[in-house]
Design an enzyme around this catalytic site. Structure first.
Site: not given
Ligand code: NAP
Length: 302
Positions: A130, A133-134
């Site tokens: 992701c 997200c990261d």
């Protein structure tokens, strides 16, 4: 007993809830984790009508609020089993059993792994599924994105504002992604920030406590190449979340739920919507549209 139980709180499930309440049906939405499903992994959606650009999380929140205001009930419970053998359907969660006249399955899909040795060991230590997200953990670092679909392209576009360099690794020469996205990546490629590695697959992951290097194998020549990277974002497609429904509904060989045009599955009174069903285009708008169609089919049947 509910008129409709919706399993899954992504855009398909949330739209189903909005339409179900508009039709005055008692409605329960069962969510495994937070609301939004894969919407939460999309940084900006630029092709959802009415919004020039909206964050996935914000769109999900708006959808949930709309469903709540209309009176849909939400519970944070994971479905562990279902019984679709009678007219009244049963849904079992770790907290109890719920009954409904109709079920709408909107469980979505999750990231497919590369299938390379040590992938699990390096998860969270360089391997990510992701980018939104990261991505922040890789500011000014060198990363690879693997895949040739829209996810990989949008991951590259998102990461290009954060990282120092991106290797985009795709196993073929032609991209599956839409031409518009690919041409945006090609524009950034000219600056050197994105480097394409085509006809290549990741064959080895190397490092110690963190990922440091990857080996690529050329799919045409078999030639190997090593790249030093801090992270690898895997975007090689999605696997439908249908484990609970195996043997209870007709699935494709890849596990997607087969539906008729009205979203009804092989079992009367059970519908499937969004990414979990077999379909040609998996987008937020088509997930939402599926939800509208499923509820309208239920209403027309009653
Ligand atoms: P996808 O379209 O299925 O693409 C997966 C890509 O990964 C393909 O290029 C495939 O290669 C490659 N691949 C599969 N297994 C692989 C493996 N083991 N090793 C290396 N490469 C592998 O999946 P997606 O990109 O996640 O997109 C899923 C759906 O969401 C699509 O319908 C997409 O349009 C949609 N989406 C839309 C947006 C947007 O419009 N904003 C953003 C993201 C996703 P081949 O091409 O050789 O098969």
């Amino acid at each position: 007993m509910y008129d409709i139980i919706i399993i899954g709180g992504g855009p398909a499930g949330l739209t189903s809830a909005i339409y179900a309440k508009e039709a005055n049906k008692s409605t329960l939405v069962l969510e495994k984790m937070g609301t939004g499903g894969q919407l939460n992994n999309i940084f900006t959606i630029t092709n959802y009508p009415g919004f020039d650009g909206i964050e996935g999380f914000e769109l999900a929140t708006k959808m949930k609020n709309q469903a709540l205001i209309k009176g849909a009930e939400f519970k944070n419970e994971q479905v562990i089993d279902v019984d679709f053998s009678s007219r009244i359907k049963k849904v079992f969660t770790s907290s109890g059993v719920y009954e409904a006249k109709n079920i709408i399955i909107a469980t979505g899909a999750h990231a497919r792994e590369l299938g390379v040795e040590q992938e699990k060991e390096f998860y969270g230590k360089g391997i990510s599924y992701c980018a939104t997200c990261d991505g922040n953990f890789f500011k000014d670092k060198v990363v690879a994105v693997v895949g040739g679909g829209n996810s990989s392209i949008y991951d590259c576009l998102y990461l290009s504002n954060l990282v120092k360099k991106i290797y985009l690794i795709h196993r073929r020469e032609e991209f599956k992604a839409s031409a518009g996205g690919v041409s945006r990546v090609q524009t950034i490629e000219k600056s050197g920030k994105i480097e394409l590695k085509l006809n290549a697959v990741v064959s080895k992951l190397m490092g110690d406590d963190k990922l440091k290097e990857i080996e690529l194998t050329n799919t045409k020549t078999g030639k190997k190449e090593r790249l030093q990277v801090d992270g690898v974002f895997v975007a090689v497609g999605r696997i439908p979340d249908t484990d609970v429904f195996e043997g209870k509904l007709n699935l494709t060989k890849d596990g997607f739920i087969q539906t008729k045009e009205n979203m009804e599955t092989s079992v009367s009174g059970v519908y499937a919507v969004g990414d979990v069903r077999e379909k040609v285009l998996r987008q937020v708008i088509t997930a939402c549209a599926d939800g509208a169609v499923a509820v309208s089919s239920i209403v027309n049947k009653d």
